[in-house]
Write a protein that holds these residues in place. Structure first.
Motif, PDB file in Angstrom:
ATOM      1  N   PRO A 285       0.824  -1.206   0.000  1.00 24.05           N
ATOM      2  CA  PRO A 285       0.000   0.000   0.000  1.00 24.05           C
ATOM      3  C   PRO A 285       0.863   1.264   0.000  1.00 24.05           C
ATOM      4  CG  PRO A 285       0.031  -0.974   2.184  1.00 24.05           C
ATOM      5  CD  PRO A 285       0.781  -1.911   1.274  1.00 24.05           C
ATOM      6  N   GLU A 286       0.250   2.375  -0.342  1.00 16.64           N
ATOM      7  CA  GLU A 286       0.930   3.665  -0.290  1.00 16.64           C
ATOM      8  C   GLU A 286       1.433   3.905   1.128  1.00 16.64           C
ATOM      9  OE1 GLU A 286      -0.096   8.015  -1.933  1.00 16.64           O
ATOM     10  OE2 GLU A 286      -1.634   7.150  -0.645  1.00 16.64           O
ATOM     11  N   CYS A 287       2.613   4.521   1.238  1.00 16.87           N
ATOM     12  CA  CYS A 287       3.200   4.759   2.555  1.00 16.87           C
ATOM     13  C   CYS A 287       3.794   6.160   2.609  1.00 16.87           C
ATOM     14  CB  CYS A 287       4.282   3.718   2.846  1.00 16.87           C
ATOM     15  SG  CYS A 287       5.129   3.965   4.428  1.00 16.87           S
ATOM     16  N   TRP A 288       3.321   6.944   3.560  1.00 17.46           N
ATOM     17  CA  TRP A 288       3.927   8.225   3.888  1.00 17.46           C
ATOM     18  C   TRP A 288       4.849   7.906   5.064  1.00 17.46           C
ATOM     19  CZ3 TRP A 288       2.957  12.286   0.728  1.00 17.46           C
ATOM     20  CH2 TRP A 288       1.879  12.149  -0.132  1.00 17.46           C
ATOM     21  N   ARG A 289       6.134   7.698   4.763  1.00 19.40           N
ATOM     22  CA  ARG A 289       7.059   7.068   5.707  1.00 19.40           C
ATOM     23  C   ARG A 289       7.910   8.087   6.470  1.00 19.40           C
ATOM     24  NH1 ARG A 289       9.937   2.360   3.004  1.00 19.40           N
ATOM     25  NH2 ARG A 289      10.638   4.003   1.604  1.00 19.40           N
ATOM     26  N   LEU A 290       8.027   7.837   7.776  1.00 20.52           N
ATOM     27  CA  LEU A 290       8.940   8.588   8.634  1.00 20.52           C
ATOM     28  C   LEU A 290      10.010   7.626   9.130  1.00 20.52           C
ATOM     29  CD1 LEU A 290       6.382  10.531  10.883  1.00 20.52           C
ATOM     30  CD2 LEU A 290       7.542  11.375   8.824  1.00 20.52           C
ATOM     31  N   ALA A 291      11.275   7.985   8.936  1.00 26.60           N
ATOM     32  CA  ALA A 291      12.385   7.212   9.494  1.00 26.60           C
ATOM     33  C   ALA A 291      12.675   7.790  10.878  1.00 26.60           C
ATOM     34  CB  ALA A 291      13.613   7.305   8.601  1.00 26.60           C
TER      35      ALA A 291
END
Length: 110
Positions: free
Chosen positions: A69-75
């Motif tokens: 799925p789409e991911c708005w990712r924070l590391a």
């Protein structure tokens, strides 16, 4: 029975993958679009000789359809540990590198 034991051991080895970091300092952020892809799963058979010595032999592969799925990712970094979380677009837009990220209470996967 030995085939099941070998399969179970392989599944346990894979279960240890991943990170438990769900909050911390944001060190980077990126957006990953949704995608569909095919994984080619090997098929193995245990072959045992008369002495009970078994080896695994690949007999073929089967296609496994996957969807990310789409991911708005924070590391994130928390002490010496690092991890990543997918958040909603609004959270991603208002969060900057070096901000502290803490998931909202009661929201899984945020």
């Amino acid at each position: 029975m030995r085939r099941l034991a070998v399969l179970g051991a392989a599944m346990l080895a894979l279960a240890g993958c991943g990170s438990d970091v769900t909050s911390g300092t944001v060190v980077a952020k990126d957006h990953v679009a949704a995608r569909d892809w095919t994984y080619w799963q090997p098929i193995y058979v245990a072959r045992c000789d008369s002495k009970g010595v078994c080896t695994m032999q690949q007999t073929g592969v089967i296609p496994v359809e996957m969807h990310d799925p789409e991911c708005w990712r924070l590391a994130l970094r928390a002490g010496n540990d690092t991890g990543e979380v997918c958040v909603d677009q609004q959270t991603w837009e208002r969060t900057a590198p070096n901000d502290h990220y803490e998931p909202a209470k009661g929201v899984a996967g945020s």
